[in-house]
Design an enzyme around this catalytic site. Structure first.
Site, mmCIF file in Angstrom:
data_model
loop_
_atom_site.group_PDB
_atom_site.id
_atom_site.type_symbol
_atom_site.label_atom_id
_atom_site.label_comp_id
_atom_site.label_asym_id
_atom_site.label_seq_id
_atom_site.Cartn_x
_atom_site.Cartn_y
_atom_site.Cartn_z
ATOM 1 N N HIS A 233 27.851 36.042 43.825
ATOM 2 C CA HIS A 233 28.404 37.388 43.750
ATOM 3 C C HIS A 233 28.662 37.831 42.316
ATOM 4 O O HIS A 233 29.343 38.820 42.083
ATOM 5 C CB HIS A 233 29.715 37.471 44.553
ATOM 6 C CG HIS A 233 29.544 37.105 45.992
ATOM 7 N ND1 HIS A 233 29.695 35.830 46.458
ATOM 8 C CD2 HIS A 233 29.192 37.869 47.071
ATOM 9 C CE1 HIS A 233 29.479 35.788 47.766
ATOM 10 N NE2 HIS A 233 29.154 37.013 48.165
ATOM 11 N N GLY A 234 28.128 37.070 41.370
ATOM 12 C CA GLY A 234 28.158 37.515 39.975
ATOM 13 C C GLY A 234 29.485 37.345 39.279
ATOM 14 O O GLY A 234 29.885 38.252 38.518
#
Length: 268
Positions: A233-234
């Site tokens: 999810h970065g």
């Protein structure tokens, strides 16, 4: 043969045959009649009735080849004496029971107190044993700690280990990384924490490799800040394991650890 005492009155010897309910093949034994001895007794007799009763052992023989003994009860049996088992204070019949209660109460309290203390000690041991039975076993405790040799980790690299079923990141930071992370303004961080609060020795960073967003495993030496990057999810972490960008709300967890020597770290 009956030998009655030579006193006035009557005395009769009686015998009774009881069948054993077996079949009789021969004629039954005839029990002869017993003679009754009449002892003179009249108003002129100077003996009392009580003296006509037997006062000693005697026997009565009756029946063919049958002997019956009657033992007269003795009257000289003494009552057992338990004075050796009684307290000295209770032997005197002239002393009231209430006058000796204090000395007996002390003994009673002593026994009750001793039994109470023994019961409490036994209960404590039982409870302790029960609680210890629910604690972790030796094999589980053996996995609770991990010892790592730091000499195997080169400078500028991060090595992954397994600890309690989780990935463990140990990073050997260079002097430039240490200076860079210590210069970061704490107020600008999402989860404010100074670098010195997260390390015991500045050159060694020990964190759990579990992203604080959804529990993914970040990639070391990646991301916009050169620390750790979670591709799911970065989420971006710096070289101190602090969240700098992305959805993760908290920094990477620092597990309890210590350095017993310069080249060894124990986690757990």
């Amino acid at each position: 043969m009956l030998k009655p005492p030579a006193v006035s009155g009557y005395f009769r010897a009686v015998s009774q045959v009881v069948t054993n309910q077996l079949a009789i093949t021969t004629p039954g034994t005839v029990v002869p009649k017993k003679a009754v001895s009449k002892i003179p007794f009249g108003a002129s007799s100077a003996l009392s009735l009580s003296r006509t009763l037997p006062d000693a052992d005697f026997s009565v023989s009756s029946g063919p080849a049958v002997s019956t003994q009657i033992r007269w009860a003795h009257t000289d049996i003494s009552v057992p004496n338990f004075d050796n088992y009684r307290k000295s204070s209770t032997k005197d019949p002239n002393i009231r029971n209430s006058d000796t209660e204090d000395s007996r109460k002390n003994f009673t309290y002593l026994i009750a107190g001793g039994l109470g203390a023994s019961s409490a000690y036994a209960a404590k041991n039982v409870i302790t044993f029960f609680i210890q039975s629910m604690s972790a076993s030796a094999d589980v405790l053996a996995l609770a700690k991990i010892e790592i040799k730091l000499a195997d980790i080169p400078e500028g690299k991060s090595v992954t280990f397994k600890w309690r079923g989780k990935p463990l990141f140990i990073r050997h930071r260079s002097a430039d990384e240490i200076a860079k992370e210590q210069a970061v303004a704490v107020s600008s961080l999402r989860d404010p924490q100074h670098d010195n609060e997260r390390t015991q020795r500045p050159e060694w960073l020990v964190v759990l490799g579990v992203c604080t967003h959804l529990g993914c495993v970040p990639i070391a030496n990646s991301g916009d800040y050169g620390g750790y990057y979670c591709p799911c999810h970065g989420s971006h972490y710096d070289a101190s394991g602090r969240i700098r960008k992305g959805p993760a709300p908290l920094n990477l967890e620092v597990p309890p650890h210590n350095f017993p020597s310069d080249d060894v770290v124990i986690v757990g």
